[in-house]
Write a protein that holds these residues in place. Sequence first.
Motif, PDB file in Angstrom:
ATOM      1  N   GLY A 249       0.793  -1.221   0.000  1.00  0.00           N
ATOM      2  CA  GLY A 249       0.000   0.000   0.000  1.00  0.00           C
ATOM      3  C   GLY A 249       0.823   1.267   0.000  1.00  0.00           C
ATOM      4  O   GLY A 249       0.402   2.293  -0.557  1.00  0.00           O
ATOM      5  N   TYR A 250       1.988   1.230   0.648  1.00  0.00           N
ATOM      6  CA  TYR A 250       2.863   2.401   0.635  1.00  0.00           C
ATOM      7  C   TYR A 250       3.358   2.697  -0.774  1.00  0.00           C
ATOM      8  O   TYR A 250       3.366   3.845  -1.230  1.00  0.00           O
ATOM      9  N   THR A 251       3.787   1.650  -1.471  1.00  0.00           N
ATOM     10  CA  THR A 251       4.287   1.842  -2.834  1.00  0.00           C
ATOM     11  C   THR A 251       3.157   2.264  -3.764  1.00  0.00           C
ATOM     12  O   THR A 251       3.346   3.125  -4.638  1.00  0.00           O
ATOM     13  N   LEU A 252       1.981   1.663  -3.592  1.00  0.00           N
ATOM     14  CA  LEU A 252       0.819   2.066  -4.380  1.00  0.00           C
ATOM     15  C   LEU A 252       0.537   3.554  -4.189  1.00  0.00           C
ATOM     16  O   LEU A 252       0.308   4.287  -5.165  1.00  0.00           O
ATOM     17  N   THR A 253       0.555   4.015  -2.953  1.00  0.00           N
ATOM     18  CA  THR A 253       0.316   5.429  -2.667  1.00  0.00           C
ATOM     19  C   THR A 253       1.353   6.311  -3.349  1.00  0.00           C
ATOM     20  O   THR A 253       1.024   7.333  -3.975  1.00  0.00           O
ATOM     21  N   THR A 254       2.620   5.917  -3.257  1.00  0.00           N
ATOM     22  CA  THR A 254       3.691   6.689  -3.878  1.00  0.00           C
ATOM     23  C   THR A 254       3.503   6.776  -5.388  1.00  0.00           C
ATOM     24  O   THR A 254       3.663   7.848  -5.993  1.00  0.00           O
ATOM     25  N   GLU A 255       3.157   5.657  -6.014  1.00  0.00           N
ATOM     26  CA  GLU A 255       2.948   5.630  -7.465  1.00  0.00           C
ATOM     27  C   GLU A 255       1.782   6.539  -7.871  1.00  0.00           C
ATOM     28  O   GLU A 255       1.855   7.243  -8.882  1.00  0.00           O
ATOM     29  N   ARG A 257       0.696   9.199  -6.244  1.00  0.00           N
ATOM     30  CA  ARG A 257       1.089  10.590  -6.043  1.00  0.00           C
ATOM     31  C   ARG A 257       2.049  11.083  -7.128  1.00  0.00           C
ATOM     32  O   ARG A 257       2.097  12.275  -7.423  1.00  0.00           O
ATOM     33  N   HIS A 258       2.796  10.191  -7.725  1.00  0.00           N
ATOM     34  CA  HIS A 258       3.748  10.579  -8.764  1.00  0.00           C
ATOM     35  C   HIS A 258       3.110  10.688 -10.145  1.00  0.00           C
ATOM     36  O   HIS A 258       3.771  11.139 -11.088  1.00  0.00           O
ATOM     37  N   ALA A 280       4.024   7.802  10.688  1.00  0.00           N
ATOM     38  CA  ALA A 280       5.131   8.479  10.013  1.00  0.00           C
ATOM     39  C   ALA A 280       5.138   8.137   8.530  1.00  0.00           C
ATOM     40  O   ALA A 280       5.389   8.998   7.673  1.00  0.00           O
ATOM     41  N   MET A 281       4.847   6.879   8.202  1.00  0.00           N
ATOM     42  CA  MET A 281       4.867   6.456   6.806  1.00  0.00           C
ATOM     43  C   MET A 281       3.700   7.051   6.033  1.00  0.00           C
ATOM     44  O   MET A 281       3.812   7.321   4.836  1.00  0.00           O
ATOM     45  N   VAL A 282       2.570   7.282   6.695  1.00  0.00           N
ATOM     46  CA  VAL A 282       1.430   7.923   6.038  1.00  0.00           C
ATOM     47  C   VAL A 282       1.868   9.272   5.475  1.00  0.00           C
ATOM     48  O   VAL A 282       1.582   9.619   4.323  1.00  0.00           O
ATOM     49  N   LYS A 283       2.581  10.034   6.278  1.00  0.00           N
ATOM     50  CA  LYS A 283       3.052  11.345   5.832  1.00  0.00           C
ATOM     51  C   LYS A 283       4.157  11.202   4.787  1.00  0.00           C
ATOM     52  O   LYS A 283       4.200  11.959   3.811  1.00  0.00           O
ATOM     53  N   ARG A 284       5.024  10.249   4.985  1.00  0.00           N
ATOM     54  CA  ARG A 284       6.165  10.098   4.085  1.00  0.00           C
ATOM     55  C   ARG A 284       5.738   9.768   2.663  1.00  0.00           C
ATOM     56  O   ARG A 284       6.292  10.302   1.700  1.00  0.00           O
ATOM     57  N   VAL A 285       4.763   8.879   2.505  1.00  0.00           N
ATOM     58  CA  VAL A 285       4.361   8.474   1.154  1.00  0.00           C
ATOM     59  C   VAL A 285       3.232   9.333   0.608  1.00  0.00           C
ATOM     60  O   VAL A 285       2.871   9.203  -0.565  1.00  0.00           O
TER      61      VAL A 285
END
Length: 315
Positions: A249-255, A257-258, A280-285
Amino acid sequence: MAGVLDSVNQRTQLVGQNRLELLLFRLDGTQIYGINVFKVKEVLQCPHLSIMPKSKPVVRGVASIRGGVLPILDLSIATGKPLLQDIQNTFAIITEYNDRVLGFLVRSVERIVNMRWEEILPPPKGAGRNHYLTAVTHVDGHLVEILDVEKILAEVSPVSESLSESVTEQAAQIQKKQEIPAKVLIADDSSVARKQVTRCLEGIGIEVIALNDGRQTLNYLKQIADEGKNPAHDFLMLISDIEMPEMDGYTLTTEIRHDPRMKDMHILLHTSLSGVFNLAMVKRVGASDFLAKFHPDELASRVMDRIKQLDGSQN
């Protein structure tokens, strides 16, 4: 064994890199199973168990561990196999799922392996519906089955999925004056979790599209964008699990947002993973929000808050 215990709490640096570490273990037999290390608090030689009257057979007893009393579940029984014998020579994997701390009894604990989520695959299509797998992978040429613990817990220790009367009444009021399409996209590899979220949201009048993993979800959103549409306009939000085969899910979110075509998507990360690192990861990604599983009233409230937010922005 000492190496396994020493390394359980040293893994947060992998979060957000589409990587995970699996704690490998066995029940009776040669099959190897895996569990995400982030779910594991510690591994112990089976502690002294006190039998609880009228408890289910899967609960082998309760144990006093670090000032708390925890139920210890026989993972063999929970997955439809015979109970583990000679429990003095078993191990308890102490885990935290959905804000609940409990132990899983296993025959032996092997080691921890570092893997990429791309190496974690959905169960074979021929596995049917009655299995307890959320994913599979291979380690040193051996098949590793990753158990759907949410399904196990739903069967042996179910939580209430009912919405409170106050929440359903609030949803009815919002629906009367709602001017935007009430549709939500779900990404979760657990069939139980998908059904729980779907029933919750349909209970407040939300249309749901549920997909099985991060890769599938990203491809679906890209397809919408390729058609010239904005997924952020089609859906109130994306509710995504964090642990998923092929793409977390973190990588999905990053993708998301990009990609400028979908970067405004509202993303709620919804997971049984515990720990302060999640926030912390919620904000980071760049995720919009975070919610621990599974609290139906709270989940419904987050969706209704999003509806009110969007309705307000249109006034």
